[in-house]
Design an enzyme around this catalytic site. Structure first.
Site, PDB file in Angstrom:
ATOM      1  N   SER A  22       0.676  -1.083  -0.267  1.00 28.13           N
ATOM      2  CA  SER A  22       0.352   0.056   0.028  1.00 28.13           C
ATOM      3  C   SER A  22       1.001   1.483   0.394  1.00 28.13           C
ATOM      4  CB  SER A  22      -0.902  -0.368   1.145  1.00 28.13           C
ATOM      5  OG  SER A  22      -0.675   0.018   2.546  1.00 28.13           O
ATOM      6  N   HIS A  55      -5.676  -3.579  -2.148  1.00 34.36           N
ATOM      7  CA  HIS A  55      -5.130  -2.656  -3.241  1.00 34.36           C
ATOM      8  C   HIS A  55      -5.095  -3.577  -4.705  1.00 34.36           C
ATOM      9  CE1 HIS A  55      -4.605   1.229  -1.103  1.00 34.36           C
ATOM     10  NE2 HIS A  55      -4.004   0.588  -0.554  1.00 34.36           N
ATOM     11  N   LYS A  58     -12.542   0.386  -0.493  1.00 31.63           N
ATOM     12  CA  LYS A  58     -11.600   0.699  -1.627  1.00 31.63           C
ATOM     13  C   LYS A  58     -12.052   0.947  -3.472  1.00 31.63           C
ATOM     14  CE  LYS A  58      -7.834   0.538   1.272  1.00 31.63           C
ATOM     15  NZ  LYS A  58      -6.580  -0.560   1.497  1.00 31.63           N
TER      16      LYS A  58
END
Ligand SMILES: *Cc1c(COP(=O)(O)O)cnc(C)c1O
Length: 391
Positions: free
Chosen positions: A180, A208, A239
């Site tokens: 990240s 991610h 996300k």
């Protein structure tokens, strides 16, 4: 009255180090241009990779679910909190990921905490990349397991740790799929091979990578063609998926175990039904077209290429997470402030999240950024980067 002076002292130290931050309070929802302090600024630091936080189908699904179910789920999942939308979300996630089962948590953080702390015991060992996310570290800390760290993506060290671990009942290798802070990708094919050689379990946290890597955003396992060879895949719905929540995609037996043992699942109220419904809609959006993901990667390649041409240090980024390495904490925060004065929000990230001399602003390019947005950002970054002697 409680004596909080020692807390105030610590905060003063943060101020002296240039690491103290007020929360930014936004006057509009997540998007490319957002309102901050009465003006519009270009957002370059959100995790809204695909712009799904405001997708019309997902909004509609949430509103319809509120009409049907109300706003809260009313209980933990194991009592009365499992509504049919939760069950459906888990079935759709498992089908999407190509796994036997999926179990949804309130966040990716809660998923890592619940899974790691329940499957690892003092008979087992966990072998973890040194740059893994805080929620992995915390999940391991909550267990009584044996822990070994390997240097970032260092496969020789990983093999060494595996050789040392022959006597434990279960060996679990844990890695972020996409890291990240630097935006680099884990060497998953090699990790899987080592795990097969030493009879270990592979655990990948795709927070991610969910919606970003792999066909239709299925994640790093799919990206590398490793379907069926990664035992535990963590994903987030917070996300790129645009809502909130986390999940584990795994075998049925592990799901059933977690339903009985994972404390963050057992002792915290189920996701609101509107969130579950909006996540089902998100899966349909992802499956219907790869256009957004293509645009995301095209935007990323263009933007990183231009930054490199200007001479910025973008580290080892190979995903839409693009750090611009600045250096010491105070200078990093000043760089971030100067960008904000120019109309760009680029969050500074400093020690202890990253090494003291590796402070950076972390940019995340999204599919929603237009060509004009990216050119505006590059123009301002060039100006401020020169003023700071970075280029
Ligand atoms: C963001 C992140 C999480 C936490 O996910 P949330 O859904 O925001 O709680 C977990 N793991 C990694 C690697 C992350 O980047």
């Amino acid at each position: 009255m409680a004596n909080f002076e020692y807390l105030a002292e610590e905060l003063n130290q943060l101020k002296q180090d240039g690491r103290y931050r007020e929360l930014s309070v936004w006057g509009s929802g997540c998007g490319t241009w957002m309102e901050l302090g009465g003006r519009k600024v270009l957002q370059l630091s959100s995790n809204n990779y695909l712009g799904l936080t405001s997708h019309p189908d997902m909004k509609r699904a949430a509103i319809d679910a509120i009409d049907k179910y109300g706003v809260g789920s009313g209980s933990v999942r194991t009592i009365t909190g499992t509504l049919n939308v939760h069950d459906r979300l888990e079935r759709e996630l498992a089908a999407f990921k190509g796994t036997e089962a999926a179990l949804v948590f309130q966040s990716g953080y809660a998923a890592n905490l619940g899974v790691l702390s329940s499957i690892l015991t003092s008979d087992d060992v966990v072998i973890s990349d040194e740059l893994n996310h805080a929620s992995i570290i915390d999940g391991i800390r909550l267990s009584k397991t044996n822990r070994k760290i390997y240097a970032h993506k260092d496969l020789d060290q990983l093999e060494q740790r595996l050789k040392e671990s022959a006597n434990y009942r279960t060996r679990v290798i844990v890695t972020d799929g996409v890291f990240s802070m630097d935006g680099d990708i884990a060497p998953l094919p090699q990790i899987v091979e080592l795990c097969e050689k030493y009879d270990a379990i592979v655990y990948v946290d795709d927070a991610h990578a969910s919606g970003v890597l792999g066909k239709n955003g299925k994640g790093s396992t799919d990206h590398f063609g490793l379907n069926g060879r990664v035992h535990i895949q963590i994903g987030t719905l917070s996300k790129a998926v645009g809502a909130v929540g986390g999940y584990v995609a795994c075998e049925q037996v592990l799901k059933q175990f977690l339903v009985h043992k994972a404390r963050s699942f057992l002792f915290s109220t189920a996701l609101p039904p509107a969130v579950a419904a909006t996540c089902i809609s998100a899966i349909h959006v992802l499956q219907a077209s790869s256009d957004r993901i293509e645009r995301l990667w095209n935007n990323t390649a263009f933007f990183r290429g231009e930054l490199k041409k200007m001479g910025f240090d973008t580290g080892v980024s190979e995903t839409p997470i693009i750090p611009i390495i600045v250096g010491q904490p105070a200078k990093t925060m000043q760089f971030s402030d100067a960008l904000l004065a120019e109309g760009i929000f680029a969050q500074g990230i400093v020690y202890p999240t990253v090494a003291n001399d590796k402070g950076r602003v972390r940019l995340i390019i999204t599919a929603a950024h237009t060509d004009e947005d990216l050119k505006f950002a590059l123009d301002r970054l060039e100006k401020v980067g020169k003023a700071f002697g970075l280029i």
